[in-house]
Structure formats: structure tokens, C-alpha cells
Design a protein around this motif. Structure first.
Motif, short mmCIF file in Angstrom:
data_model
loop_
_atom_site.label_atom_id
_atom_site.label_comp_id
_atom_site.label_asym_id
_atom_site.label_seq_id
_atom_site.Cartn_x
_atom_site.Cartn_y
_atom_site.Cartn_z
N LEU A 63 -0.20 9.66 -9.80
CA LEU A 63 -0.17 8.59 -8.81
C LEU A 63 1.26 8.05 -8.64
O LEU A 63 1.69 7.76 -7.53
CB LEU A 63 -1.11 7.47 -9.23
N ALA A 64 1.99 7.93 -9.75
CA ALA A 64 3.37 7.45 -9.67
C ALA A 64 4.23 8.40 -8.85
O ALA A 64 5.01 7.97 -7.99
CB ALA A 64 3.95 7.29 -11.08
N PHE A 65 4.10 9.71 -9.07
CA PHE A 65 4.86 10.67 -8.29
C PHE A 65 4.47 10.63 -6.82
O PHE A 65 5.31 10.76 -5.93
CB PHE A 65 4.68 12.08 -8.85
N PHE A 66 3.19 10.44 -6.54
CA PHE A 66 2.71 10.33 -5.16
C PHE A 66 3.34 9.12 -4.47
O PHE A 66 3.85 9.22 -3.36
CB PHE A 66 1.18 10.22 -5.17
N LEU A 67 3.32 7.97 -5.15
CA LEU A 67 3.90 6.76 -4.56
C LEU A 67 5.40 6.88 -4.39
O LEU A 67 5.97 6.41 -3.40
CB LEU A 67 3.55 5.55 -5.42
N LEU A 68 6.07 7.49 -5.37
CA LEU A 68 7.52 7.67 -5.26
C LEU A 68 7.88 8.58 -4.09
O LEU A 68 8.84 8.31 -3.36
CB LEU A 68 8.08 8.22 -6.57
N GLY A 69 7.12 9.64 -3.89
CA GLY A 69 7.38 10.54 -2.76
C GLY A 69 7.20 9.84 -1.43
O GLY A 69 8.02 9.98 -0.52
#
Length: 78
Positions: A63-69
Motif C-alpha cells: 500500500l505504501a508503494f502504491f501511494l508513493l507511486g
């Protein structure tokens, strides 16, 4: 944890960011991108704190990588 999962999450987040930008022809305020980046950093911090719980930690890290992208696309695209 497979790095391919993280890369797919990042690319999906970027895709969502581009989809959001295509809906708003005039562009979006950069504050939305900063808010998503902040949420991504908070989620990554939670994943670090909860690293003993493997299943939840992996979900939060993806989820963190998704939000960062998504946040990066909203910041970089005019």
C-alpha cells in the motif's frame, strides 16, 4: 517479500495517478501529491513497526508503494 510485488504496486499507483490526471484537464493542486506521499511514508513507517506480523506488514508495504507511486505522478505531471 518479492521485489516484483513492490514494483507492480508502484506501477499500479502511477497508473492510478495518470488516470486521475486524465480526468482533470486543468491539472490538480500539488498538495494532493504531497498528501499521498505523506500517507505513503506513514504507511511505510507502520510496515516497519509491524514487521513481525508478516501478512499485514506486506500488505501495508505494498500500500505504501502504491501511494508513493500515485503521489509522485501527481507531483511530477503538470
Amino acid at each position: 517479500m518479492n521485489p516484483i510485488n513492490m514494483a507492480v504496486s508502484l506501477v499500479c499507483g502511477c497508473g492510478l495517478g495518470l488516470l486521475l490526471l486524465s480526468q482533470y484537464r486543468g491539472g490538480l493542486d500539488p498538495a494532493y501529491g504531497l498528501a499521498l506521499l505523506t500517507l505513503g511514508v506513514v504507511a511505510a513507517t507502520c510496515a516497519f513497526i509491524l514487521r513481525r506480523d508478516q501478512l499485514f506488514g506486506r500488505f501495508v508495504l505494498m500500500l505504501a508503494f502504491f501511494l508513493l507511486g500515485c503521489g509522485l505522478v501527481l507531483l511530477q505531471h503538470p
